[in-house]
Design a protein around this motif. Structure first.
Motif, PDB file in Angstrom:
ATOM      1  N   LEU A 104       0.906  -1.360  -0.188  1.00  0.00           N
ATOM      2  CA  LEU A 104      -0.083   0.033  -0.155  1.00  0.00           C
ATOM      3  C   LEU A 104       0.887   1.226   0.026  1.00  0.00           C
ATOM      4  O   LEU A 104       0.418   2.345  -0.744  1.00  0.00           O
ATOM      5  CB  LEU A 104      -0.975   0.088   1.181  1.00  0.00           C
ATOM      6  N   ILE A 105       1.856   1.183   0.524  1.00  0.00           N
ATOM      7  CA  ILE A 105       3.091   2.278   0.584  1.00  0.00           C
ATOM      8  C   ILE A 105       3.495   2.438  -0.489  1.00  0.00           C
ATOM      9  O   ILE A 105       3.629   3.736  -0.959  1.00  0.00           O
ATOM     10  CB  ILE A 105       3.878   2.234   2.058  1.00  0.00           C
ATOM     11  N   THR A 143       0.751   4.055  -3.054  1.00  0.00           N
ATOM     12  CA  THR A 143       0.621   5.390  -2.753  1.00  0.00           C
ATOM     13  C   THR A 143       1.737   6.314  -3.196  1.00  0.00           C
ATOM     14  O   THR A 143       1.452   7.507  -3.730  1.00  0.00           O
ATOM     15  CB  THR A 143       0.560   5.630  -1.067  1.00  0.00           C
ATOM     16  N   SER A 144       3.090   6.086  -2.966  1.00  0.00           N
ATOM     17  CA  SER A 144       3.882   6.618  -3.640  1.00  0.00           C
ATOM     18  C   SER A 144       4.340   6.682  -4.907  1.00  0.00           C
ATOM     19  O   SER A 144       4.555   7.717  -5.537  1.00  0.00           O
ATOM     20  CB  SER A 144       5.281   6.203  -2.838  1.00  0.00           C
ATOM     21  N   HIS A 167       1.724   6.662  -6.988  1.00  0.00           N
ATOM     22  CA  HIS A 167       0.601   7.610  -7.329  1.00  0.00           C
ATOM     23  C   HIS A 167       1.105   9.066  -7.139  1.00  0.00           C
ATOM     24  O   HIS A 167       0.901  10.039  -8.084  1.00  0.00           O
ATOM     25  CB  HIS A 167      -0.543   7.320  -6.815  1.00  0.00           C
ATOM     26  N   ASN A 168       1.612   9.280  -5.939  1.00  0.00           N
ATOM     27  CA  ASN A 168       2.128  10.623  -5.705  1.00  0.00           C
ATOM     28  C   ASN A 168       3.216  11.076  -6.745  1.00  0.00           C
ATOM     29  O   ASN A 168       3.277  12.348  -7.241  1.00  0.00           O
ATOM     30  CB  ASN A 168       2.850  10.679  -4.180  1.00  0.00           C
TER      31      ASN A 168
END
Length: 108
Positions: free
Chosen positions: A37-38, A41-42, A44-45
């Motif tokens: 998940l991390i 998320t990174s 996508h960022n």
């Protein structure tokens, strides 16, 4: 059944999640899911930042082109022929008498 086939069969059945030592396996699985998940998320960022950089570069190119256009127009307006033409349209003409130098003397 051989030991390898038995291990593969128990893995496919999911018995490693329901055995007595399943708590240890669940901890590892949750940790891996958390790391995934991390990572997502990174990623996508990072994609958002790349898109923002692309938009800003496009905007910068547009502003640079506008700046060059404005500079060209200003340079044309500053040319002597352009100034003479604009002055003539307003009824101003060059002086026929040369300017005179004024000397100031101070007496003490």
């Amino acid at each position: 059944m051989s030991k390898v086939k038995k291990g593969i069969y128990s893995f496919l059945r999911g018995s490693f999640l329901t055995d007595e030592s399943a708590l240890k396996n669940w901890k590892v699985i949750f940790f891996i899911v958390f790391l995934l998940l991390i990572m997502i998320t990174s990623a996508h960022n990072a994609d958002k930042k790349v898109i923002k950089i692309t938009e800003l570069n496009k905007f910068k190119r547009e502003l640079r082109a506008e700046s060059l256009d404005t500079e060209t127009i200003l340079t044309r307006m500053e040319m002597e022929s352009s100034i003479r033409r604009n002055a003539k349209e307003r009824g101003l003409f060059p002086s026929e008498t040369p300017p005179k130098k004024i000397k100031v003397t101070i007496k003490k």
